[in-house]
Design a protein around this motif. Structure first.
Motif, PDB file in Angstrom:
ATOM      1  N   ILE A 270      24.451 -95.245   4.742  1.00  0.00           N
ATOM      2  CA  ILE A 270      24.023 -93.936   4.248  1.00  0.00           C
ATOM      3  C   ILE A 270      22.565 -93.707   4.598  1.00  0.00           C
ATOM      4  CG2 ILE A 270      23.671 -92.514   2.194  1.00  0.00           C
ATOM      5  CD1 ILE A 270      25.926 -94.261   0.883  1.00  0.00           C
ATOM      6  N   ASN A 271      22.311 -92.579   5.226  1.00  0.00           N
ATOM      7  CA  ASN A 271      20.941 -92.114   5.436  1.00  0.00           C
ATOM      8  C   ASN A 271      20.817 -90.850   4.596  1.00  0.00           C
ATOM      9  OD1 ASN A 271      18.559 -90.857   6.336  1.00  0.00           O
ATOM     10  ND2 ASN A 271      18.735 -91.809   8.339  1.00  0.00           N
ATOM     11  N   PRO A 272      19.991 -90.876   3.547  1.00  0.00           N
ATOM     12  CA  PRO A 272      19.911 -89.714   2.656  1.00  0.00           C
ATOM     13  C   PRO A 272      19.175 -88.521   3.257  1.00  0.00           C
ATOM     14  CG  PRO A 272      18.353 -91.381   1.982  1.00  0.00           C
ATOM     15  CD  PRO A 272      19.162 -91.977   3.099  1.00  0.00           C
ATOM     16  N   GLY A 273      18.589 -88.693   4.435  1.00  0.00           N
ATOM     17  CA  GLY A 273      17.860 -87.603   5.066  1.00  0.00           C
ATOM     18  C   GLY A 273      16.372 -87.738   4.823  1.00  0.00           C
ATOM     19  N   SER A 274      15.678 -86.618   4.818  1.00  0.00           N
ATOM     20  CA  SER A 274      14.231 -86.629   4.679  1.00  0.00           C
ATOM     21  C   SER A 274      13.779 -85.457   3.824  1.00  0.00           C
ATOM     22  CB  SER A 274      13.587 -86.541   6.062  1.00  0.00           C
ATOM     23  OG  SER A 274      12.185 -86.464   5.945  1.00  0.00           O
ATOM     24  N   VAL A 275      12.825 -85.707   2.973  1.00  0.00           N
ATOM     25  CA  VAL A 275      12.283 -84.641   2.142  1.00  0.00           C
ATOM     26  C   VAL A 275      11.192 -83.880   2.891  1.00  0.00           C
ATOM     27  CG1 VAL A 275      11.003 -84.141   0.020  1.00  0.00           C
ATOM     28  CG2 VAL A 275      12.917 -85.749  -0.014  1.00  0.00           C
ATOM     29  N   GLY A 276      10.316 -84.576   3.588  1.00  0.00           N
ATOM     30  CA  GLY A 276       9.184 -83.910   4.200  1.00  0.00           C
ATOM     31  C   GLY A 276       9.103 -83.990   5.705  1.00  0.00           C
ATOM     32  N   SER A 277      10.038 -84.686   6.328  1.00  0.00           N
ATOM     33  CA  SER A 277       9.956 -84.845   7.776  1.00  0.00           C
ATOM     34  C   SER A 277      11.349 -84.853   8.399  1.00  0.00           C
ATOM     35  CB  SER A 277       9.216 -86.156   8.092  1.00  0.00           C
ATOM     36  OG  SER A 277       8.951 -86.255   9.453  1.00  0.00           O
ATOM     37  N   PRO A 278      12.086 -83.752   8.241  1.00  0.00           N
ATOM     38  CA  PRO A 278      13.459 -83.726   8.729  1.00  0.00           C
ATOM     39  C   PRO A 278      13.541 -83.727  10.252  1.00  0.00           C
ATOM     40  CG  PRO A 278      12.806 -81.550   8.021  1.00  0.00           C
ATOM     41  CD  PRO A 278      11.669 -82.469   7.673  1.00  0.00           C
TER      42      PRO A 278
ATOM     43  N   TRP B  14      14.708 -77.582   8.341  1.00  0.00           N
ATOM     44  CA  TRP B  14      13.428 -77.922   7.716  1.00  0.00           C
ATOM     45  C   TRP B  14      13.585 -78.165   6.226  1.00  0.00           C
ATOM     46  CZ3 TRP B  14      11.926 -74.721   3.806  1.00  0.00           C
ATOM     47  CH2 TRP B  14      12.492 -73.457   3.768  1.00  0.00           C
ATOM     48  N   HIS B  15      14.740 -77.872   5.675  1.00  0.00           N
ATOM     49  CA  HIS B  15      14.976 -78.046   4.235  1.00  0.00           C
ATOM     50  C   HIS B  15      14.888 -79.519   3.841  1.00  0.00           C
ATOM     51  CE1 HIS B  15      16.973 -74.217   5.153  1.00  0.00           C
ATOM     52  NE2 HIS B  15      16.620 -73.886   3.923  1.00  0.00           N
ATOM     53  N   ALA B  16      14.335 -79.762   2.676  1.00  0.00           N
ATOM     54  CA  ALA B  16      14.334 -81.122   2.133  1.00  0.00           C
ATOM     55  C   ALA B  16      15.776 -81.555   1.910  1.00  0.00           C
ATOM     56  CB  ALA B  16      13.559 -81.157   0.821  1.00  0.00           C
ATOM     57  N   CYS B  17      16.068 -82.808   2.199  1.00  0.00           N
ATOM     58  CA  CYS B  17      17.432 -83.315   2.040  1.00  0.00           C
ATOM     59  C   CYS B  17      17.413 -84.597   1.227  1.00  0.00           C
ATOM     60  CB  CYS B  17      18.047 -83.588   3.410  1.00  0.00           C
ATOM     61  SG  CYS B  17      19.774 -84.119   3.318  1.00  0.00           S
ATOM     62  N   TYR B  18      18.367 -84.710   0.333  1.00  0.00           N
ATOM     63  CA  TYR B  18      18.548 -85.956  -0.405  1.00  0.00           C
ATOM     64  C   TYR B  18      20.039 -86.156  -0.667  1.00  0.00           C
ATOM     65  CZ  TYR B  18      19.097 -83.232  -4.739  1.00  0.00           C
ATOM     66  OH  TYR B  18      19.528 -82.370  -5.710  1.00  0.00           O
ATOM     67  N   ALA B  19      20.387 -87.345  -1.088  1.00  0.00           N
ATOM     68  CA  ALA B  19      21.796 -87.675  -1.319  1.00  0.00           C
ATOM     69  C   ALA B  19      21.990 -88.191  -2.738  1.00  0.00           C
ATOM     70  CB  ALA B  19      22.267 -88.726  -0.321  1.00  0.00           C
ATOM     71  N   MET B  20      23.121 -87.871  -3.302  1.00  0.00           N
ATOM     72  CA  MET B  20      23.565 -88.437  -4.584  1.00  0.00           C
ATOM     73  C   MET B  20      24.805 -89.268  -4.271  1.00  0.00           C
ATOM     74  SD  MET B  20      21.662 -87.197  -7.171  1.00  0.00           S
ATOM     75  CE  MET B  20      22.658 -87.169  -8.615  1.00  0.00           C
TER      76      MET B  20
ATOM     77  N   GLU C 271      38.577-100.342  -1.294  1.00  0.00           N
ATOM     78  CA  GLU C 271      39.103 -98.997  -1.506  1.00  0.00           C
ATOM     79  C   GLU C 271      38.127 -97.976  -0.908  1.00  0.00           C
ATOM     80  OE1 GLU C 271      41.123 -98.476  -5.440  1.00  0.00           O
ATOM     81  OE2 GLU C 271      40.120-100.405  -5.825  1.00  0.00           O
ATOM     82  N   PRO C 272      38.522 -97.336   0.184  1.00  0.00           N
ATOM     83  CA  PRO C 272      37.591 -96.469   0.917  1.00  0.00           C
ATOM     84  C   PRO C 272      37.072 -95.282   0.115  1.00  0.00           C
ATOM     85  CG  PRO C 272      39.816 -96.218   1.765  1.00  0.00           C
ATOM     86  CD  PRO C 272      39.848 -97.353   0.797  1.00  0.00           C
ATOM     87  N   ASP C 273      37.820 -94.844  -0.885  1.00  0.00           N
ATOM     88  CA  ASP C 273      37.379 -93.687  -1.664  1.00  0.00           C
ATOM     89  C   ASP C 273      36.610 -94.072  -2.932  1.00  0.00           C
ATOM     90  OD1 ASP C 273      39.576 -94.756  -2.962  1.00  0.00           O
ATOM     91  OD2 ASP C 273      40.438 -92.812  -3.480  1.00  0.00           O
ATOM     92  N   ALA C 274      36.231 -95.330  -3.054  1.00  0.00           N
ATOM     93  CA  ALA C 274      35.483 -95.785  -4.238  1.00  0.00           C
ATOM     94  C   ALA C 274      34.052 -95.256  -4.240  1.00  0.00           C
ATOM     95  CB  ALA C 274      35.477 -97.311  -4.309  1.00  0.00           C
ATOM     96  N   LEU C 275      33.569 -94.816  -3.092  1.00  0.00           N
ATOM     97  CA  LEU C 275      32.204 -94.312  -2.981  1.00  0.00           C
ATOM     98  C   LEU C 275      32.234 -92.904  -2.385  1.00  0.00           C
ATOM     99  CD1 LEU C 275      29.025 -96.075  -1.961  1.00  0.00           C
ATOM    100  CD2 LEU C 275      29.701 -94.112  -0.609  1.00  0.00           C
ATOM    101  N   GLN C 276      31.550 -91.997  -3.033  1.00  0.00           N
ATOM    102  CA  GLN C 276      31.416 -90.629  -2.534  1.00  0.00           C
ATOM    103  C   GLN C 276      29.934 -90.326  -2.353  1.00  0.00           C
ATOM    104  OE1 GLN C 276      34.132 -88.668  -1.786  1.00  0.00           O
ATOM    105  NE2 GLN C 276      35.312 -90.478  -2.338  1.00  0.00           N
ATOM    106  N   VAL C 277      29.607 -89.607  -1.304  1.00  0.00           N
ATOM    107  CA  VAL C 277      28.214 -89.228  -1.026  1.00  0.00           C
ATOM    108  C   VAL C 277      28.137 -87.712  -0.964  1.00  0.00           C
ATOM    109  CG1 VAL C 277      26.274 -89.460   0.565  1.00  0.00           C
ATOM    110  CG2 VAL C 277      27.903 -91.337   0.320  1.00  0.00           C
ATOM    111  N   TYR C 278      27.156 -87.166  -1.680  1.00  0.00           N
ATOM    112  CA  TYR C 278      26.929 -85.727  -1.704  1.00  0.00           C
ATOM    113  C   TYR C 278      25.507 -85.459  -1.213  1.00  0.00           C
ATOM    114  CZ  TYR C 278      30.951 -86.162  -4.747  1.00  0.00           C
ATOM    115  OH  TYR C 278      32.184 -86.482  -5.260  1.00  0.00           O
TER     116      TYR C 278
END
Length: 136
Positions: A67-75, A80-86, A98-105
């Protein structure tokens, strides 16, 4: 259901190496061969993605996540939007099997880009960082 999470800037072996979202499953599996982590969180490319690798070990299918959550200040992914992951892990499931045990948003946020650019110009940061934001 023990879970192993590993955090690295580039890869587990080097801060300078990069893992890109377009890498094929075989390339990603090779990079994770020596890692016992169920989930590898990385950055460095500043581009958000979630990849799941699948392999068979001792006759059983196992999964690992990158998982790469992205970048807040240097996309660097076209926005150019800040990006983060939950991350949501289903504690009733085994993340390794179990492949569906983890979800990323992934979430994108607006921010005042003009103020950020002015702040960069008035700081000791290289002007490159402001110019890069202007591309978007």
């Amino acid at each position: 259901n023990e879970r192993t999470l590993l955090f690295a800037h580039g890869t587990p072996k080097s801060n300078a190496e990069r893992i890109y979202r377009f890498y094929k499953q075989t390339e990603l599996s090779k990079m994770l061969d020596d890692e016992a982590a169920d989930v590898l969180f990385i950055g460095n490319t500043h581009a958000s993605f979630h990849k799941q690798t699948e392999r068979v070990i001792n006759g059983e299918k196992t999964y690992q996540h990158i998982i790469n959550p992205g970048s807040v200040g240097s996309p660097k992914d076209g926005s150019w939007h800040a990006c983060y992951a939950m991350i949501e892990i289903d504690t009733g499931k085994d993340i390794k099997y179990e492949p569906d045990a983890l979800q990323v948003y992934f979430y994108r946020l607006d921010y005042d880009i003009d103020t950020v650019i002015k702040g960069i110009k008035n700081s000791s940061l290289h002007i490159y960082y402001a110019v890069r934001l202007l591309k978007y």
